[in-house]
Design a protein around this motif. Structure first.
Motif, PDB file in Angstrom:
ATOM      1  N   ASN A  40      10.619 -10.916   1.789  1.00  0.00           N
ATOM      2  CA  ASN A  40      11.959 -10.983   2.383  1.00  0.00           C
ATOM      3  C   ASN A  40      11.920 -10.363   3.782  1.00  0.00           C
ATOM      4  O   ASN A  40      11.822  -9.135   3.922  1.00  0.00           O
ATOM      5  CB  ASN A  40      12.949 -10.222   1.495  1.00  0.00           C
ATOM      6  N   PRO A  41      12.001 -11.179   4.834  1.00  0.00           N
ATOM      7  CA  PRO A  41      11.855 -10.646   6.197  1.00  0.00           C
ATOM      8  C   PRO A  41      12.945  -9.664   6.586  1.00  0.00           C
ATOM      9  O   PRO A  41      12.674  -8.696   7.300  1.00  0.00           O
ATOM     10  CB  PRO A  41      11.886 -11.900   7.073  1.00  0.00           C
ATOM     11  N   ILE A  42      14.165  -9.888   6.137  1.00  0.00           N
ATOM     12  CA  ILE A  42      15.258  -8.988   6.486  1.00  0.00           C
ATOM     13  C   ILE A  42      15.047  -7.623   5.845  1.00  0.00           C
ATOM     14  O   ILE A  42      15.173  -6.574   6.503  1.00  0.00           O
ATOM     15  CB  ILE A  42      16.618  -9.585   6.059  1.00  0.00           C
ATOM     16  N   ARG A  43      14.704  -7.629   4.542  1.00  0.00           N
ATOM     17  CA  ARG A  43      14.471  -6.368   3.830  1.00  0.00           C
ATOM     18  C   ARG A  43      13.274  -5.623   4.432  1.00  0.00           C
ATOM     19  O   ARG A  43      13.322  -4.400   4.628  1.00  0.00           O
ATOM     20  CB  ARG A  43      14.234  -6.649   2.344  1.00  0.00           C
ATOM     21  N   THR A  44      12.210  -6.351   4.715  1.00  0.00           N
ATOM     22  CA  THR A  44      11.019  -5.727   5.283  1.00  0.00           C
ATOM     23  C   THR A  44      11.312  -5.091   6.633  1.00  0.00           C
ATOM     24  O   THR A  44      10.938  -3.939   6.897  1.00  0.00           O
ATOM     25  CB  THR A  44       9.887  -6.775   5.426  1.00  0.00           C
ATOM     26  N   THR A  45      12.001  -5.822   7.483  1.00  0.00           N
ATOM     27  CA  THR A  45      12.345  -5.297   8.806  1.00  0.00           C
ATOM     28  C   THR A  45      13.233  -4.063   8.705  1.00  0.00           C
ATOM     29  O   THR A  45      13.023  -3.064   9.406  1.00  0.00           O
ATOM     30  CB  THR A  45      13.036  -6.385   9.648  1.00  0.00           C
ATOM     31  N   ASP A  46      14.231  -4.114   7.821  1.00  0.00           N
ATOM     32  CA  ASP A  46      15.153  -2.980   7.663  1.00  0.00           C
ATOM     33  C   ASP A  46      14.412  -1.724   7.200  1.00  0.00           C
ATOM     34  O   ASP A  46      14.642  -0.631   7.734  1.00  0.00           O
ATOM     35  CB  ASP A  46      16.249  -3.326   6.650  1.00  0.00           C
TER      36      ASP A  46
END
Length: 287
Positions: A40-46
């Motif tokens: 999950n790119p959003i979760r990883t970035t956050d």
């Protein structure tokens, strides 16, 4: 150091948390699959932005070797694409990335074993997906360690040692392949090696498996000896098994870079088995 661990509820991840957690100078935070879906790119970035770590140890992986032949897209999504995303973030925020890889990036045709300088040539989809992850890390992330290991077993989870013991205690005759040779690795010893490497400025690929080598049959025989179980065990060939994925015949990992740098090596694989049984006999940390 502030250290994040993906796949922290896995066999290796749990031991990394324990070993690194002993260092009072470390702030070690583990994330299981539910807490951090690495695809999950959003979760990883956050998580990366909010945590601002010095190091990320990337243990999360797709490891179903035979199933990967059918689920290659999923294996790549987890083992390579998620790794690419993590490598990019580590590059952007000057984070050291530790990527756990595998002996299955080799084809197993070199009977003397493989150093970090040997050419890779995976022969199954799992190995290919992990090699693709390696390539992303090497290409994108300036500060990285790729740690190739093999034949992992530990105090938690399902693995070869536990499978042999369960079958033996049920009185089942055992048939184990004798024509695949590698280096069994105890996860506690690998976690200690990671701790050692993090204290250095080393980067690049390191082979981090138990010293010495054996076949799966020899491995199983030594497990039974340590368990004091008198069970009939038969040596078979790989052709006697019906498996979707090919396995390398010889995937011995030689720690050439650690030898060159005069860094501590992992203990011999037999010492790892003995340490595993010490934990069993103590009756702690074993589910």
């Amino acid at each position: 150091m502030k250290i994040l661990v993906t796949g922290a509820n896995g066999m290796l991840g749990r031991d990394i948390l324990k070993v690194l957690g002993r260092e009072q100078t470390h702030d070690v935070i583990g994330f299981d699959r539910l807490q951090w879906d690495v695809t999950n790119p959003i979760r990883t970035t956050d998580i990366v932005k909010q945590s601002n770590p010095d190091v990320i140890i990337h243990c999360a992986a797709y490891t179903k070797v035979d199933q990967a032949e059918q689920d290659f897209e999923l294996a790549c999504q987890i083992n390579s694409e998620a790794t690419k995303m993590l490598a990019s973030l580590c590059a952007d925020y000057d984070i050291r990335l530790v990527y756990i890889s595998t002996d299955y990036v080799f084809d197993g045709k070199k009977a003397t074993g493989y150093t970090e300088y040997d050419e890779v040539n995976p022969i199954n989809c799992y190995g290919l997906s992990k090699r693709m992850g390696e390539e992303y890390v090497e290409r994108i992330c300036p500060h990285f360690l790729i740690l190739r290991t093999s034949w992992l077993y530990g105090n938690q989870g399902n693995h070869f040692v536990r499978a042999i013991l369960q079958k033996a205690k049920m009185g089942e005759p055992l048939s184990v392949v004798d024509d695949q040779v590698g280096s069994p690795t105890y996860t506690v010893h690998l976690a200690e090696k990671i701790s050692d490497l993090l204290k250095t400025e080393e980067k690049g690929v390191f082979h981090t498996a138990g010293e010495g080598s054996c076949s799966w049959f020899q491995f199983a025989t030594y497990i039974l000896e340590q368990a004091n179980l008198d069970v009939r065990i038969h040596a078979i060939t790989s052709d006697d098994l019906t498996r979707a994925a090919k396995r390398p015949a010889y995937s011995i990992l030689i720690p050439k870079r650690s030898l060159n740098a005069n860094l501590p090596l992992l203990p011999h694989w037999k010492i790892g088995v003995e340490a595993y049984f010490d934990v069993i006999r103590e009756g702690v940390n074993h589910d």
